[in-house]
Design a protein around this motif. Structure first.
Motif, mmCIF file in Angstrom:
data_model
loop_
_atom_site.group_PDB
_atom_site.id
_atom_site.type_symbol
_atom_site.label_atom_id
_atom_site.label_comp_id
_atom_site.label_asym_id
_atom_site.label_seq_id
_atom_site.Cartn_x
_atom_site.Cartn_y
_atom_site.Cartn_z
ATOM 1 N N VAL A 187 47.074 40.338 48.530
ATOM 2 C CA VAL A 187 48.417 40.913 48.639
ATOM 3 C C VAL A 187 48.927 41.278 47.253
ATOM 4 N N GLN A 188 50.003 42.047 47.239
ATOM 5 C CA GLN A 188 50.643 42.424 45.976
ATOM 6 C C GLN A 188 51.995 41.731 45.882
ATOM 7 N N ALA A 201 55.227 38.486 48.780
ATOM 8 C CA ALA A 201 54.476 39.683 49.141
ATOM 9 C C ALA A 201 54.662 39.923 50.628
ATOM 10 N N TYR A 202 54.225 41.091 51.106
ATOM 11 C CA TYR A 202 54.347 41.430 52.524
ATOM 12 C C TYR A 202 53.036 42.024 53.024
ATOM 13 N N LEU A 217 53.389 37.022 38.239
ATOM 14 C CA LEU A 217 52.437 38.122 38.418
ATOM 15 C C LEU A 217 53.052 39.245 39.271
ATOM 16 N N LEU A 218 54.314 39.544 39.025
ATOM 17 C CA LEU A 218 54.976 40.610 39.770
ATOM 18 C C LEU A 218 54.238 41.934 39.581
ATOM 19 N N GLY A 219 54.025 42.649 40.658
ATOM 20 C CA GLY A 219 53.358 43.943 40.599
ATOM 21 C C GLY A 219 51.848 43.872 40.656
ATOM 22 N N GLN A 220 51.277 42.689 40.600
ATOM 23 C CA GLN A 220 49.826 42.547 40.610
ATOM 24 C C GLN A 220 49.318 42.138 41.995
ATOM 25 N N ARG A 221 48.069 42.464 42.235
ATOM 26 C CA ARG A 221 47.420 42.077 43.486
ATOM 27 C C ARG A 221 46.664 40.780 43.260
ATOM 28 N N SER A 246 43.901 39.480 39.834
ATOM 29 C CA SER A 246 43.254 40.659 39.264
ATOM 30 C C SER A 246 44.311 41.699 38.985
ATOM 31 N N ALA A 247 44.097 42.546 38.017
ATOM 32 C CA ALA A 247 45.085 43.527 37.627
ATOM 33 C C ALA A 247 45.221 44.579 38.699
#
Length: 247
Positions: A187-188, A201-202, A217-221, A246-247
């Protein structure tokens, strides 16, 4: 004399023909009788081919997407008094209510142009019933139709009256992704959670995933191992912890 005997002779002839028809094919005669009386094979009242739409389900707008899947095989019936209520909402001085009302009217227009379902606007009303919900229940009783709604109170009242209710919220919850503790999701993280360090995440179906230590880690998966799944009134929530990022 002929005028007096003719009705009697006609009645006898029709009675004979009816008896002959029943004797040759009794099942067909019973099926015809049930259809006339609006009864099913078990003798109960057969459901009609209509689904009544209320204001809430039109404003919700998801019905338009559901229709395009082809799952709705009955005629959608929109009473004129429901359209009038939508118009009142669309004419509201409050911007939010006005937009909701306009969206409901746009959904009606979209449904009418859909090739996947039949939509009818009916002028049938229930005089003396001022409330729209009461009118819908009474009309559903008259037509032996189902009601599609997201309104909790209307759902309960219709259910008490023995009317079949199709609730889009219940449908949405039923088709959400089934996740079990121990499974891994990718998820992101899109926002911080209520508790310190949590990320949120959703899933694609809208299910909220609360990730421990995910706020950094906002914005990362990330890969998340599911710890528990909680069913709430608002829907299903998943709680988990990161395995690796992971980025």
């Amino acid at each position: 004399p002929l005028g007096q005997l003719l009705p009697f002779i006609t009645a006898l002839t029709l009675a004979y023909l009816g008896a002959a028809a029943v004797g040759s094919n009794p099942s067909a005669f019973l099926s015809l009788l049930r259809s006339i009386l609006g009864r099913g094979e078990d003798g109960t009242r057969a459901p009609s081919e209509y689904i009544l739409l209320d204001t809430s389900v039109l404003i919700d707008a998801r019905i338009a997407d559901v229709v395009e899947t082809g799952f709705v095989d009955k005629t959608l019936l929109v009473p004129r008094f429901v359209l009038e209520e939508l118009q009142l909402v669309a004419d509201s001085s409050d911007a939010l209510r006005r937009n909701r009302g306009r969206r409901g009217l746009e959904v009606v227009n979209r449904l009418q142009h859909s090739e996947k379902v039949n939509v009818e606007i009916t002028n049938q009303d229930t005089p003396g019933m001022g409330d729209v919900d009461k009118k819908l229940v009474r009309l559903a009783e008259r037509l032996n139709a189902s009601i599609m709604t997201n309104d909790f109170n209307l759902n309960r009242v219709a259910d008490i009256q023995g009317i079949r209710v199709l609730n889009l919220n219940e449908l949405a919850n039923a088709v959400k992704t089934l996740v079990l503790p121990g499974e891994t999701l990718r998820v992101q993280i899109i926002q911080e959670g209520k508790e310190q360090g949590q990320g949120v995440a959703y899933l694609e179906d809208g299910t909220m995933v609360v990730v421990e230590e995910g706020a950094a880690l906002l914005g990362q998966r990330v890969d998340v191992r599911v710890n528990r799944v909680l069913q709430t009134v608002a829907g299903r929530m998943i709680f988990g912890a990161m395995e690796h990022t992971s980025a």
